[in-house]
Design an enzyme around this catalytic site. Structure first.
Site, PDB file in Angstrom:
ATOM      1  CG  HIS A  35      -0.276  -0.334   2.506  1.00  0.00           C
ATOM      2  ND1 HIS A  35       0.646   0.508   3.071  1.00  0.00           N
ATOM      3  CD2 HIS A  35      -0.355  -1.408   3.350  1.00  0.00           C
ATOM      4  CE1 HIS A  35       1.078   0.006   4.214  1.00  0.00           C
ATOM      5  NE2 HIS A  35       0.494  -1.176   4.401  1.00  0.00           N
ATOM      6  CG  HIS A  38       4.435  -1.725   1.863  1.00  0.00           C
ATOM      7  ND1 HIS A  38       3.094  -1.968   1.996  1.00  0.00           N
ATOM      8  CD2 HIS A  38       5.054  -2.549   2.747  1.00  0.00           C
ATOM      9  CE1 HIS A  38       2.904  -2.915   2.901  1.00  0.00           C
ATOM     10  NE2 HIS A  38       4.068  -3.284   3.385  1.00  0.00           N
ATOM     11  CD  GLN A  62       7.963 -10.955  10.480  1.00  0.00           C
ATOM     12  OE1 GLN A  62       9.054 -10.968   9.929  1.00  0.00           O
ATOM     13  NE2 GLN A  62       7.203  -9.869  10.515  1.00  0.00           N
ATOM     14  CD  GLU A 149       8.691   7.930  12.591  1.00  0.00           C
ATOM     15  OE1 GLU A 149       7.579   8.486  12.680  1.00  0.00           O
ATOM     16  OE2 GLU A 149       9.770   8.524  12.709  1.00  0.00           O
ATOM     17  CE  LYS A 150       0.454  -0.388  10.918  1.00  0.00           C
ATOM     18  NZ  LYS A 150       1.087  -1.705  10.871  1.00  0.00           N
ATOM     19  CB  SER A 187      -1.115  -6.046   4.863  1.00  0.00           C
ATOM     20  OG  SER A 187       0.024  -5.391   4.373  1.00  0.00           O
ATOM     21  NE  ARG A 188      -1.637  -8.897  10.983  1.00  0.00           N
ATOM     22  CZ  ARG A 188      -0.319  -8.743  11.002  1.00  0.00           C
ATOM     23  NH1 ARG A 188       0.198  -7.544  10.941  1.00  0.00           N
ATOM     24  NH2 ARG A 188       0.476  -9.786  11.072  1.00  0.00           N
TER      25      ARG A 188
END
Ligand code: AMP
Length: 254
Positions: A35, A38, A62, A149-150, A187-188
């Site tokens: 999105h 990125h 992860q 930074e998210k 993305s979620r």
């Protein structure tokens, strides 16, 4: 044109070529389903370096939740278009077998901050993140690497790892890109129902209120969020909540 590498051995041969001599390489890893967040990392890297490299790999080490790993959205065609249109030079598509020849017997583990916030709620998450990023740094040897930074805790831990292991890569933190309603792009978010999305849009508004973490947490719970944590560290407020089976994170400067 974005050049695609389907195998790490192919990339390693290419990386050794004179081609890269005295050139700078910017790197921004992704797990796909791209999105504008990125895209902002790619653009910054393209502005600051001769070449930009990215990886697209949903890193299983992860994920503490196998369902989350299996359900991770895969949108390769769209992602590749975004990379091409943005001007990314190289895309590496590693496989688990190539990237983990040791089957994850060797790990990078940070023992303090990685146990807090998301690390407390997603056991082993940052071991997987730091290990895969260390592998990428060895394979790509970037001049600069770009992280959002998210995922501020991730950014902080990667900066610490680079210092601890004398890695010659400059880590650049990039601001969180948000939707018009101020929700941090993720993305979620695509997995939220229309109703959940409406509620999700309230999350950043509540997070930035001038109230205590306890009050904010209470308010979110009353609204129907399941709160993992609301905490303050280094002059920032961090929050993680669940809506249905979607987990949202955000953080703001105080
Ligand atoms: P991911 O594909 O989720 O692993 O994210 C890849 C990179 O994009 C990480 O450095 C993230 O922090 C960054 N990123 C994800 N969402 C955003 C956003 N909304 N704004 C800025 N960077 C982001």
């Amino acid at each position: 044109m974005t050049q695609l590498f389907h195998s790490l051995s192919e990339w390693r041969v290419f990386r050794k070529q004179n081609h890269f001599n005295h050139k700078t390489i910017g790197f921004a890893p992704t797990m796909g389903n791209l999105h504008d967040g990125h895209k902002s990392l790619f653009e910054r890297s393209l502005n600051e370096n001769d070449f930009t490299v990215t990886t697209l790999f949903v890193n299983p080490t992860q994920f503490n939740n196998q369902e989350d790993f299996k359900n991770y959205p895969k949108t390769f065609e769209k992602d590749f278009d975004l990379m091409k249109n943005t001007g990314v030079h190289y895309l590496i598509l590693p496989t688990f077998e190539e990237l983990y020849p040791d089957n994850f017997l060797y790990k990078i583990i940070e023992t303090n901050f990685s146990q807090m916030l998301c690390g407390k709620h997603r056991s082993g998450h940052f071991d997987g993140v730091l290990t895969v990023v260390m592998k990428y740094f060895q394979l790509i040897k970037p001049t600069r690497a770009y992280f959002g930074e998210k995922d501020y805790q991730q950014l902080h831990l990667i900066k610490g790892m680079v210092d601890a292991f004398f890695i010659d890569t400059e880590i650049i933190g990039c601001p969180t890109i948000r939707s018009e309603s101020n929700l941090a792009l993720s993305s979620r978010n695509n997995r939220l129902s229309t109703e959940e999305l409406k509620l999700a849009e309230i999350f950043p508004k509540i997070l930035k209120q001038k109230k205590s973490c306890e009050k904010i947490s209470e308010e979110l719970t009353q609204l129907g969020f399941v709160v993992d944590y609301i905490e303050e560290h280094f002059g920032r407020r961090f929050g993680a909540v669940h809506l249905g089976n979607v987990r949202l994170i955000d953080n703001i400067e105080l």
